[in-house]
Design an enzyme around this catalytic site. Structure first.
Site, PDB file in Angstrom:
ATOM      1  N   HIS A   1       6.872   5.775   1.689  1.00  0.00           N
ATOM      2  CA  HIS A   1       7.660   4.837   1.212  1.00  0.00           C
ATOM      3  C   HIS A   1       8.591   5.132  -0.087  1.00  0.00           C
ATOM      4  O   HIS A   1       9.813   4.574  -0.124  1.00  0.00           O
ATOM      5  CB  HIS A   1       6.924   3.602   0.796  1.00  0.00           C
ATOM      6  CG  HIS A   1       5.767   3.019   1.719  1.00  0.00           C
ATOM      7  ND1 HIS A   1       4.521   3.291   1.687  1.00  0.00           N
ATOM      8  CD2 HIS A   1       6.162   2.337   2.892  1.00  0.00           C
ATOM      9  CE1 HIS A   1       3.966   2.496   2.672  1.00  0.00           C
ATOM     10  NE2 HIS A   1       4.822   2.012   3.467  1.00  0.00           N
TER      11      HIS A   1
ATOM     12  N   ALA B   1       0.925  -1.071  -0.189  1.00  0.00           N
ATOM     13  CA  ALA B   1       0.154  -0.109  -0.009  1.00  0.00           C
ATOM     14  C   ALA B   1       0.847   1.147  -0.002  1.00  0.00           C
ATOM     15  O   ALA B   1       0.881   2.111   0.825  1.00  0.00           O
ATOM     16  CB  ALA B   1      -1.003   0.196   1.273  1.00  0.00           C
TER      17      ALA B   1
ATOM     18  N   HIS C   1       2.937   4.721  -0.692  1.00  0.00           N
ATOM     19  CA  HIS C   1       2.683   6.037  -0.907  1.00  0.00           C
ATOM     20  C   HIS C   1       4.089   6.836  -0.881  1.00  0.00           C
ATOM     21  O   HIS C   1       5.029   6.332  -0.741  1.00  0.00           O
ATOM     22  CB  HIS C   1       1.863   6.398   0.155  1.00  0.00           C
ATOM     23  CG  HIS C   1       2.331   6.018   1.699  1.00  0.00           C
ATOM     24  ND1 HIS C   1       3.365   6.777   2.148  1.00  0.00           N
ATOM     25  CD2 HIS C   1       1.474   5.246   2.649  1.00  0.00           C
ATOM     26  CE1 HIS C   1       3.499   6.341   3.298  1.00  0.00           C
ATOM     27  NE2 HIS C   1       2.402   5.526   3.791  1.00  0.00           N
TER      28      HIS C   1
ATOM     29  N   GLU D   1      10.483   7.261  10.157  1.00  0.00           N
ATOM     30  CA  GLU D   1      10.231   7.834  11.472  1.00  0.00           C
ATOM     31  C   GLU D   1       8.984   7.674  12.031  1.00  0.00           C
ATOM     32  O   GLU D   1       8.737   8.255  12.986  1.00  0.00           O
ATOM     33  CB  GLU D   1      11.288   9.212  11.709  1.00  0.00           C
ATOM     34  CG  GLU D   1      12.641   8.847  11.688  1.00  0.00           C
ATOM     35  CD  GLU D   1      13.476  10.106  11.993  1.00  0.00           C
ATOM     36  OE1 GLU D   1      13.097  11.228  11.680  1.00  0.00           O
ATOM     37  OE2 GLU D   1      14.487  10.083  12.655  1.00  0.00           O
TER      38      GLU D   1
ATOM     39  N   SER E   1       0.096   7.813   5.581  1.00  0.00           N
ATOM     40  CA  SER E   1       0.033   6.572   6.134  1.00  0.00           C
ATOM     41  C   SER E   1      -0.818   5.607   5.074  1.00  0.00           C
ATOM     42  O   SER E   1      -1.967   6.276   4.673  1.00  0.00           O
ATOM     43  CB  SER E   1      -0.780   6.549   7.596  1.00  0.00           C
ATOM     44  OG  SER E   1      -1.215   5.141   7.857  1.00  0.00           O
TER      45      SER E   1
ATOM     46  N   GLN F   1       2.776  -9.562  13.298  1.00  0.00           N
ATOM     47  CA  GLN F   1       2.671  -8.176  13.996  1.00  0.00           C
ATOM     48  C   GLN F   1       1.404  -7.543  14.277  1.00  0.00           C
ATOM     49  O   GLN F   1       1.393  -6.455  14.905  1.00  0.00           O
ATOM     50  CB  GLN F   1       3.434  -7.279  13.332  1.00  0.00           C
ATOM     51  CG  GLN F   1       3.141  -6.731  11.715  1.00  0.00           C
ATOM     52  CD  GLN F   1       4.486  -5.982  11.499  1.00  0.00           C
ATOM     53  OE1 GLN F   1       5.240  -6.645  10.719  1.00  0.00           O
ATOM     54  NE2 GLN F   1       4.151  -4.544  11.255  1.00  0.00           N
TER      55      GLN F   1
END
Ligand code: PAF
Length: 282
Positions: free
Chosen positions: A37, A32, A34, A148, A185, A61
């Site tokens: 990334h 996914a 964006h 980060e 995100s 996770q």
């Protein structure tokens, strides 16, 4: 760009590069993809001869099955973005390929994993350590790139690297934001239009708190951010903690640290958003 789905193909691609004396950079992702990334891939491209990106929604996770089920999966668009960004090898394995048998390893990641996301998402960091350590063993990169936005995750991965003795450099990369300040995100697409419109107030309040903090205590600054965000009906702060940027331990006074970072998670409707801001680094 070479797309590989098996560990065998991945290893053979990186072995060829290593034998030719090339440096290898790895960008682990859950797809996914964006602009956030892409900034990792761009940096990896600048600093390494060979860029490897993994796209794998790691089930170990996720402490919430519904979150795993609804996690966005956009394989074709991811490949297009990676190709355009100059990625050399994309690794898109199945769950069975990464976990041919259940990974029963339990990491003791110490104090960095015992605060904030640790208690909020039991098992989450163990799952991150499992998959990232597997990727490091498969690729043996010289450098690995992490955003980060998941600030605590970087500290946890550093600890895992220290414990397992991996010889590689962890490269933290700055948060990439939308024009209105919302941290990019993969989860943002799940916000309703109404909630998407108010979500930038998270970063607005974090930014305004930088000035507020100059004349207020840590506790007052936490209150300023938390109350400001909770004033929006659709938003609720899960936690806002101001921590030492290396140890992740909450600070009581500004003098307690040389590196103060505020880490927040907010439910915006039913979407859990995460963000952070640095107050100072001396
Ligand atoms: O940050 C992420 O996207 C994931 O936690 C990671 C590092 C790719 C491991 O699955």
């Amino acid at each position: 760009m070479l797309t590989v789905n098996t560990v065998k193909e991945l290893k053979s691609a990186v072995r060829a590069a290593r034998e030719a004396g090339k440096s290898i950079g790895l960008v682990p992702t859950m797809g996914a993809l964006h602009e956030g990334h892409k900034s990792l891939v761009d940096r990896c491209r600048r600093e390494n001869d060979v860029v490897v990106v993994s796209v794998f929604v790691n089930p170990t996770q996720f402490n919430n099955k519904e979150d795993l089920r609804t996690y966005p999966r956009t394989e074709e668009a991811d490949k297009a973005l990676l190709e355009a960004a100059g990625c050399d090898v994309v690794f898109m394995p199945t769950v069975e390929e990464v976990y041919p048998e259940p990974d029963t390893r339990v990491f003791d990641l110490g104090p960095v994993a015992e605060v904030m996301e640790g208690p909020m998402r039991p098992g989450h960091f163990n799952g991150v350590a499992q998959v990232v350590s597997k990727l490091f063993m498969m690729v043996e990169p010289d450098r690995a790139y992490f955003g980060e936005k998941d600030f605590q995750q970087i500290a946890v991965i550093r600890e895992m690297v220290r414990q397992l003795g991996f010889k590689l450099k962890i490269v933290p990369c700055p948060i990439v934001r939308e024009a209105d300040g919302l941290a990019k995100s993969s989860r943002n697409v799940r916000l309703t239009p109404e909630n998407r419109a108010i979500a930038p107030n998270i970063y607005r309040l974090l930014s305004e708190s930088l000035d507020f903090a100059k004349s207020h205590t840590v506790e007052e600054t936490i209150g300023f951010v938390t109350e400001g965000i909770n004033a929006y009906d659709a938003m609720e702060v899960e936690y806002y903690q101001i921590v030492d940027g290396i140890t992740m331990q909450p600070i009581a006074k500004w003098d307690d640290t040389n590196y103060a970072v505020g880490c927040i998670t907010v439910y915006c409707g039913d979407v859990r958003l995460i963000d952070n801001i640095t107050y100072f680094r001396k």
